[in-house]
Motif scaffolding. Structure first.
Motif, PDB file in Angstrom:
ATOM      1  N   VAL A 160       0.864  -1.170   0.000  1.00 13.88           N
ATOM      2  CA  VAL A 160       0.000   0.000   0.000  1.00 13.88           C
ATOM      3  C   VAL A 160       0.904   1.225   0.000  1.00 13.88           C
ATOM      4  N   ARG A 161       0.500   2.236  -0.723  1.00 13.82           N
ATOM      5  CA  ARG A 161       1.286   3.466  -0.777  1.00 13.82           C
ATOM      6  C   ARG A 161       0.360   4.642  -1.056  1.00 13.82           C
ATOM      7  N   GLN A 162       0.897   5.830  -0.874  1.00 14.67           N
ATOM      8  CA  GLN A 162       0.182   7.042  -1.249  1.00 14.67           C
ATOM      9  C   GLN A 162       0.794   7.551  -2.547  1.00 14.67           C
ATOM     10  N   ASP A 163      -0.048   8.081  -3.417  1.00 14.28           N
ATOM     11  CA  ASP A 163       0.430   8.569  -4.709  1.00 14.28           C
ATOM     12  C   ASP A 163      -0.388   9.788  -5.094  1.00 14.28           C
ATOM     13  N   SER A 164       0.010  10.430  -6.192  1.00  7.61           N
ATOM     14  CA  SER A 164      -0.704  11.631  -6.611  1.00  7.61           C
ATOM     15  C   SER A 164      -1.588  11.412  -7.829  1.00  7.61           C
TER      16      SER A 164
END
Length: 172
Positions: free
Chosen positions: A109-113
């Protein structure tokens, strides 16, 4: 008379564009016909570890944020509620079938734009990496409230770190 000809030309161009879009989507469905069926939502799920309302952005091929998975409605953007359970992750989508990802299939899981035509501020999207058969996929979710993201990230990280242990226990 010139306005009529220009009007017909405009309508013809718009019609051709819609036909091309439909043909492209149909061809994408044909190319992705080998994508396995989604796992069924379990009859009973444990209490949610975290939950948030927001927008299901799309599911894409992992690492290729433009390669939207069209089959089974995975490429359709819709409002959704995301809940993280001990058994896995559930996206309850408005106007589309739910998407359930078993905990053992989660890989990250990650945060992205941004992904698949949805671009937001830095770290505005939560991107869940998982496997479906032999395919590695990324699913994007944008929570309605930014305050929901830390709890979601923590719940995902706990679930992912516990999943290999669950697989090892089932092999004994």
């Amino acid at each position: 008379m010139d306005k009529v000809v220009a009007g017909f030309a405009t309508v013809a161009v718009i019609g051709v564009l819609f036909v091309m879009l439909g043909t492209g989507w149909r061809n994408r469905l044909r190319r992705q016909s080998d994508v396995e069926q989604l796992p069924a939502v379990p009859a009973e799920l444990g209490l949610p570890l975290a939950a948030a309302e927001g927008q299901y952005v799309a599911t894409t091929t992992a690492g290729d944020w433009l390669d939207r998975i069209a089959v089974q409605g995975l490429g359709i953007r819709t409002n959704a509620e995301l809940t993280v359970h001990p058994e896995g992750v559930l996206f309850e989508r408005s106007g589309a079938a739910p998407v359930f990802i078993p905990a053992a299939k989660l890989t990250g899981v990650r945060q992205d734009s941004g992904m698949a035509g949805k671009f937001v501020e830095k770290d505005g999207l939560l991107v869940v990496s998982w496997t479906l058969g032999s395919r590695e996929l990324d699913t994007g979710f944008r929570s309605r409230r930014a305050d929901d993201k830390p709890a979601l990230l923590e719940a995902f990280q706990e679930l992912i770190s516990a999943a290999p242990q669950a697989d090892a226990d089932s092999g004994k």
